[in-house]
Scaffold this active site. Structure first.
Site, PDB file in Angstrom:
ATOM      1  N   PRO A   2      45.684  37.936  38.728  1.00  0.00           N
ATOM      2  CA  PRO A   2      46.848  38.738  39.033  1.00  0.00           C
ATOM      3  C   PRO A   2      47.920  37.893  39.704  1.00  0.00           C
ATOM      4  O   PRO A   2      47.620  36.989  40.479  1.00  0.00           O
ATOM      5  CB  PRO A   2      46.314  39.792  39.985  1.00  0.00           C
ATOM      6  CG  PRO A   2      44.883  39.522  40.194  1.00  0.00           C
ATOM      7  CD  PRO A   2      44.465  38.457  39.291  1.00  0.00           C
ATOM      8  N   GLU A   3      49.154  38.208  39.416  1.00  0.00           N
ATOM      9  CA  GLU A   3      50.281  37.578  40.087  1.00  0.00           C
ATOM     10  C   GLU A   3      50.775  38.544  41.169  1.00  0.00           C
ATOM     11  O   GLU A   3      50.120  39.547  41.442  1.00  0.00           O
ATOM     12  CB  GLU A   3      51.388  37.269  39.070  1.00  0.00           C
ATOM     13  CG  GLU A   3      50.870  36.464  37.882  1.00  0.00           C
ATOM     14  CD  GLU A   3      51.944  36.071  36.888  1.00  0.00           C
ATOM     15  OE1 GLU A   3      53.116  35.951  37.286  1.00  0.00           O
ATOM     16  OE2 GLU A   3      51.607  35.875  35.709  1.00  0.00           O
ATOM     17  N   HIS A 100      29.676  41.949  37.288  1.00  0.00           N
ATOM     18  CA  HIS A 100      29.452  40.643  37.910  1.00  0.00           C
ATOM     19  C   HIS A 100      29.636  40.745  39.405  1.00  0.00           C
ATOM     20  O   HIS A 100      30.620  40.249  39.956  1.00  0.00           O
ATOM     21  CB  HIS A 100      30.391  39.615  37.305  1.00  0.00           C
ATOM     22  CG  HIS A 100      30.250  39.520  35.829  1.00  0.00           C
ATOM     23  ND1 HIS A 100      29.260  38.765  35.228  1.00  0.00           N
ATOM     24  CD2 HIS A 100      30.917  40.126  34.824  1.00  0.00           C
ATOM     25  CE1 HIS A 100      29.352  38.898  33.929  1.00  0.00           C
ATOM     26  NE2 HIS A 100      30.343  39.718  33.657  1.00  0.00           N
ATOM     27  N   ARG A 119      34.308  34.969  36.531  1.00  0.00           N
ATOM     28  CA  ARG A 119      34.301  33.505  36.440  1.00  0.00           C
ATOM     29  C   ARG A 119      34.067  32.831  37.788  1.00  0.00           C
ATOM     30  O   ARG A 119      33.878  31.627  37.840  1.00  0.00           O
ATOM     31  CB  ARG A 119      35.624  33.034  35.830  1.00  0.00           C
ATOM     32  CG  ARG A 119      35.731  33.427  34.370  1.00  0.00           C
ATOM     33  CD  ARG A 119      37.129  33.215  33.813  1.00  0.00           C
ATOM     34  NE  ARG A 119      37.479  31.805  33.735  1.00  0.00           N
ATOM     35  CZ  ARG A 119      38.684  31.372  33.368  1.00  0.00           C
ATOM     36  NH1 ARG A 119      39.628  32.229  33.057  1.00  0.00           N
ATOM     37  NH2 ARG A 119      38.930  30.090  33.297  1.00  0.00           N
TER      38      ARG A 119
END
Length: 279
Positions: A2-3, A100, A119
């Site tokens: 996200p930005e 996850h 990730r």
DNA sequence: CTTGTACCCTGACCGC
DNA sequence: TGCGGTCAGGGTACAA
């Protein structure tokens, strides 16, 4: 990751539910999510028993204030590419699709704050308030702050030879802009992403500044852009994707001139642009 | 100081 | 169905 608009959306969502909650326990599923040398044992001990204050954001960093007085700390979270949050009573809400588990924060009221990160590029650590301020000083201005003007942007760019796209992504120059909104702002401003930053005239810097702010505000209003991994708290997604003009549109016609949108690699990431409209 | 590159990690997708 | 290659809203360490 996200930005700025996505992180701010998450901050606002969490801020509705987290302040005032006490941490009853911490479960670390992946120790590599703890940054700056924190171990699950020390981290859990430091966080357990403290109460969250109102959340803060600086650039793409989230800060969870914890505790009081001399015990005050800021839990810093970097979501990077795939970090997400959800809040649930006993397990993550199914719509969030959390597969996850990273770190679970059991709250004293029976809820749990879940951090999930496919990730595991993101991470969490605990800072002293002074360390948070130090980090903040090392970041560029907040692009939506009133003090961030076109002139200020021009001053930042002036001494730099790196391509303007790379500079927009450099958090030390301006904080919070990422790959999507950098491409979008340069397209709207009509500036070639390869131009050396210092070559931009004051007028061009003003135009870019205007579009950076417009785009970030628009994305914030839409609760961000949902492409792949980003989702707001508990899966509530952003709608800005439909408004993207060039990002992810390689080979499609430019919305302004109909020429094909091109793509190039800068600083290891894709830049989307129109070679005809951007000069 | 500035700038570029490799790397962290997993999963989705595409072409064969 | 399987396999290899490519790509992904990021940031940091390190080299030049």
């Amino acid at each position: 990751m996200p930005e700025l608009p996505e992180v701010e959306t998450i901050r606002r969502d969490l801020n509705q539910q987290i302040p005032g909650a006490e941490v009853a326990g911490v479960l670390v599923h992946h120790r590599d999510l703890l940054l700056s040398g924190w171990t699950p044992g020390r981290f859990g001990a430091a966080v357990t028993g403290s109460v969250f204050g109102p959340l803060v954001r600086r650039g793409k960093f989230l800060g969870f204030p914890l505790g009081k007085g001399d015990a005050r700390r800021v839990m810093r979270v970097q979501l990077r590419m795939t970090g997400r949050f959800a809040i649930g009573a006993d397990s993550p809400p199914p719509e969030a699709g959390f597969r996850h588990p990273g770190i679970d924060f059991a709250l004293a009221d029976g809820r749990t704050l879940y951090y999930d990160d496919v990730r595991r590029l993101g991470g969490i650590d605990l800072l002293l308030p002074s360390e948070w301020r130090q980090m903040s000083r090392n970041l560029g201005p907040e692009p939506l702050a009133r003090s961030f003007t076109g002139k200020r942007l021009h001053t930042i760019l002036a001494p730099l030879k790196a391509p303007i796209k790379n500079v927009l992504l450099d958090q030390r120059r301006v904080a919070g802009i990422g790959n999507i909104y950098a491409s979008e702002a340069l397209f709207r401003a009509g500036i070639d992403p390869r131009r050396p930053a210092g070559e931009l005239t004051l007028d061009e810097a003003r135009g870019l500044h205007r579009w950076v702010r417009r785009i970030l505000r628009g994305a914030l209003e839409a609760r961000g852009t949902r492409l792949r991994d980003y989702q707001a708290v508990n899966g509530r997604s952003g709608r800005y994707r439909d408004k993207l003009r060039v990002y992810g549109r390689y080979g499609e016609p430019c919305p302004r001139c109909r020429r094909s949108i091109d793509r190039l690699n800068q600083a290891g990431r894709s830049t989307f642009f129109c070679p005809a409209c951007q000069r």
